[in-house]
Scaffold this active site. Structure first.
Site, PDB file in Angstrom:
ATOM      1  N   GLU A   1       0.840  -1.195   0.000  1.00  0.00           N
ATOM      2  CA  GLU A   1       0.000   0.000   0.000  1.00  0.00           C
ATOM      3  C   GLU A   1       0.878   1.249   0.000  1.00  0.00           C
ATOM      4  O   GLU A   1       1.919   1.295   0.646  1.00  0.00           O
ATOM      5  CB  GLU A   1      -0.887  -0.017   1.249  1.00  0.00           C
ATOM      6  CG  GLU A   1      -1.758   1.212   1.421  1.00  0.00           C
ATOM      7  CD  GLU A   1      -2.438   1.250   2.792  1.00  0.00           C
ATOM      8  OE1 GLU A   1      -3.490   1.904   2.908  1.00  0.00           O
ATOM      9  OE2 GLU A   1      -1.904   0.628   3.747  1.00  0.00           O
TER      10      GLU A   1
ATOM     11  N   LYS B   1      -9.847   0.651  -2.087  1.00  0.00           N
ATOM     12  CA  LYS B   1     -10.143   0.284  -0.702  1.00  0.00           C
ATOM     13  C   LYS B   1     -11.581   0.640  -0.356  1.00  0.00           C
ATOM     14  O   LYS B   1     -12.013   1.782  -0.523  1.00  0.00           O
ATOM     15  CB  LYS B   1      -9.167   0.987   0.239  1.00  0.00           C
ATOM     16  CG  LYS B   1      -9.281   0.575   1.691  1.00  0.00           C
ATOM     17  CD  LYS B   1      -8.221   1.279   2.537  1.00  0.00           C
ATOM     18  CE  LYS B   1      -8.269   0.827   3.992  1.00  0.00           C
ATOM     19  NZ  LYS B   1      -7.231   1.515   4.804  1.00  0.00           N
TER      20      LYS B   1
ATOM     21  N   CYS C   1      -4.793  -3.054   3.931  1.00  0.00           N
ATOM     22  CA  CYS C   1      -4.493  -2.636   5.297  1.00  0.00           C
ATOM     23  C   CYS C   1      -5.532  -3.107   6.304  1.00  0.00           C
ATOM     24  O   CYS C   1      -5.780  -4.298   6.436  1.00  0.00           O
ATOM     25  CB  CYS C   1      -4.326  -1.114   5.346  1.00  0.00           C
ATOM     26  SG  CYS C   1      -3.368  -0.546   6.788  1.00  0.00           S
TER      27      CYS C   1
END
Length: 614
Positions: free
Chosen positions: A361, A423, A474
């Protein structure tokens, strides 16, 4: 810290208060049948003399006085609850003493047993706040006010759970209802506010334990349930063992009295006082052991349908903390440099050419679609290694000005950027600011989040070279539905692109890595964690870590990644176990309070009947 009877048991018989050694004697004066408590304590039933009433009336203690008395009375329980919260935090990384999770659950069950709902709520808060303060201390990088604020919000979910544990402790099978309440607490905390924050689930503390394989059957909620049930059963064993010890003492006292009066005590009667609770204690311990070992009987399937050669690039950052990005292009150049070295090793025959390369990321802090220098750097690295690269990049929203998307982009060495995943669950106050206009005026630190991240609307299943991978970014690894939907949409392996540079060397990367281990078993998929500054790792479908990097180092990890198509039972039944267990927990609370109301009404009816008979 509230006190006072609220439940049936205490309203009718004094409940836990009747057995409280620290309760003042005048507070425990029993009321005679059909006589108000005031008369039983020494008042007469005659009509009061107004003058005497004015002269002798004692005003009720003020609220501060009552709170002070309650604080003194509950001090040791509060301290014990706080210690159990710290112990629960020590069950998680970086400490990893997983049996403490069972012990902490057992202690809270014992502390709340026989208490009122308000007292149980207080004990839940007394446990939850220290737990989250220790667990989330990595947020001190932002500020201790952030640690305390988030810890306080999360610990509030322990308040209704503590109340529920106290209420259901009077029901038969109370360890079962308590375990369901732990699931209900996590169900709520995983969803609210702002989409929830699942950190600190019991399931994430036991990835080195026999409980882990249960994730393949019912996911993280089933693992949490098993841990909580084990703790509750051990608490029940302690209660029954204490009852057996009390029976032995009463038997010894009775024998002494009989011998003093010339009589003889019956051995059978003495044995009866101890045999039944002792057997119940042994049975509870045996059942707790069976629940703990149940996971060992669950088959964890790891056979691969195919494999793919991967390389995970950890480019590193210049410094940890809030300012890890440094100057523009710095982190991107680190990842390009590491990839070019990999390409040199491949050309020299020191490394086998991978089928694909994975970057973490935020590997590119500049939008490659808008900044030619970023585009050219990524393209040069992809062409050098000669295989597709999954690039983590921040991309400006194409339609909404001022918004940014956190993406994983498949970068082909010939065609350039292709499929991408955005995301779905941006982090509140980290990647977007709720109520920005209002809060930014009060909390100026929020201005360090200059733009809000825009959430994606679909799962991250993409073809990266020969592999169909599921991208999760994440903190999304903590959310059941995001990972489950990704697998059910066809991902043959999972990739967790993450950037933990802000929280390096604080324990947070380790806490996130155990989530990858649980997800591997839960879905029967290999999990690749690619981190900007560590910890990058490759987790097998059985949850074991094959390779991992150190923090704040530049490194490249290569491995043959197993690809699987078979789904687990957890994938097929979805969130059903969590919903069922949570609903059972809530309904058990309703049953406890309903039973209490009926008991109080029955007590009033009996009193009225006796008065009529008189």
């Amino acid at each position: 810290m509230p006190s006072g009877p609220e439940t049936t048991a205490e309203a009718e018989t004094g409940g836990a208060a009747a057995d409280r050694p620290d309760e003042p004697q005048h507070r425990r004066t029993p009321a005679r049948a059909g006589v108000p408590a005031r008369a039983a304590a020494g008042e007469t039933g005659d009509a009061p003399d107004p003058a005497a009433g004015e002269a002798g009336a004692r005003p009720a203690p003020r609220l501060p006085v009552r709170l002070a008395r309650s604080a003194r009375r509950e001090a040791w329980r509060t301290a014990a609850a706080a210690v159990s919260g710290v112990a629960l935090a020590a069950a998680f990384p970086p400490y990893d003493v997983w049996p403490l999770s069972i012990a902490a659950v057992a202690v809270l069950a014992l502390l709340t047993r026989g208490r009122t709902a308000r007292q149980g709520a207080w004990l839940g808060l007394a446990m939850g706040l220290p737990f989250f303060l220790v667990l989330l201390k990595w947020l001190q990088v932002i500020g201790w006010d952030a640690v305390f604020g988030l810890s306080l919000v999360e610990s509030l979910f322990f308040v209704p759970m503590g109340a529920g544990l106290a209420a259901t402790s009077r029901l038969p099978l109370w360890p079962l209802w308590g375990a369901c309440l732990w699931v209900a607490e996590e169900w709520a905390r995983d969803r609210i506010p702002f989409g929830g924050f699942p950190w600190g689930r019991l399931a994430f503390a036991v990835t080195d334990s026999p409980f882990l394989p249960l994730a393949a059957l019912g996911g993280a909620p089933l693992v949490t349930f098993a841990v909580a049930l084990t703790g509750g059963l051990l608490a029940a064993a302690a209660v029954r063992a204490a009852a057996a010890a009390a029976g032995r003492r009463r038997g010894a006292d009775a024998a002494a009295e009989e011998s003093g009066s010339g009589g003889t005590a019956s051995p059978a009667e003495a044995d009866a006082r101890t045999a039944r609770p002792a057997l119940a204690a042994v049975g509870a311990v045996a059942l707790a052991a069976a629940v703990t070992a149940a996971g060992l009987a669950v088959p964890v399937r790891t056979a691969a349908a195919d494999t793919v050669r991967i390389a995970v690039v950890q480019g590193n950052v210049q410094q940890p903390g809030m300012d890890f990005l440094g100057r523009p292009m710095m982190i991107l150049n680190n990842h390009v440099e590491a990839t070019l070295k990999l390409a040199e090793d491949v050309e020299a025959g020191r490394q086998e050419r991978p089928d694909l390369v994975i970057w973490p990321e935020n590997a590119s802090d500049l939008d490659p679609h808008r900044y030619p220098q970023a585009y050219d750097a990524i393209d040069r690295a992809a062409r050098a290694v000669g295989v597709p690269v999954l690039v983590g990049a921040l991309v400006d929203h194409p339609e909404r000005e001022g918004y940014v998307e956190n993406q994983g982009i498949v970068w082909d060495p010939e065609a350039g950027p292709g499929a991408s995943y955005t995301k779905q669950h941006p982090v509140p106050f980290g990647e977007y600011v709720p109520y920005r206009d209002q809060l930014s005026k009060v909390i100026t630190r929020l201005q360090r989040v200059p733009r809000d991240f825009w959430p994606g609307q679909s799962t991250g299943v993409m073809d990266v070279g020969p592999a169909r991978l599921g991208d999760v970014i994440c903190f999304e690894v903590a959310y059941d539905e995001i990972v489950r939907d990704t697998v059910n949409d066809g991902a043959r392996a999972l990739v967790i692109q993450t950037n933990n540079a802000t929280y390096g060397n604080t324990g947070q990367p380790e806490q996130q890595l155990v989530m990858s281990r649980l997800r591997a078993v839960e879905h029967g998929r290999a999990v690749v964690t690619a981190a900007t500054s560590g910890i990058s790792a490759i987790v097998a479908p059985d949850g074991t870590i094959g390779q991992r990097t150190e923090e704040f180092t530049q490194d490249v990890v290569t491995a043959d990644l197993p690809l699987r198509d078979e789904t687990t039972l957890s994938d097929r039944i979805g969130p059903a176990p969590e919903w069922v267990l949570a609903m059972v927990g809530v309904l058990s609370c309703a049953a406890a309070f309903a039973t209490g109301r009926r008991g109080r009404a029955h007590g009033v009816n009996r009193t009225d009947e006796k008065r009529r008979q008189q």
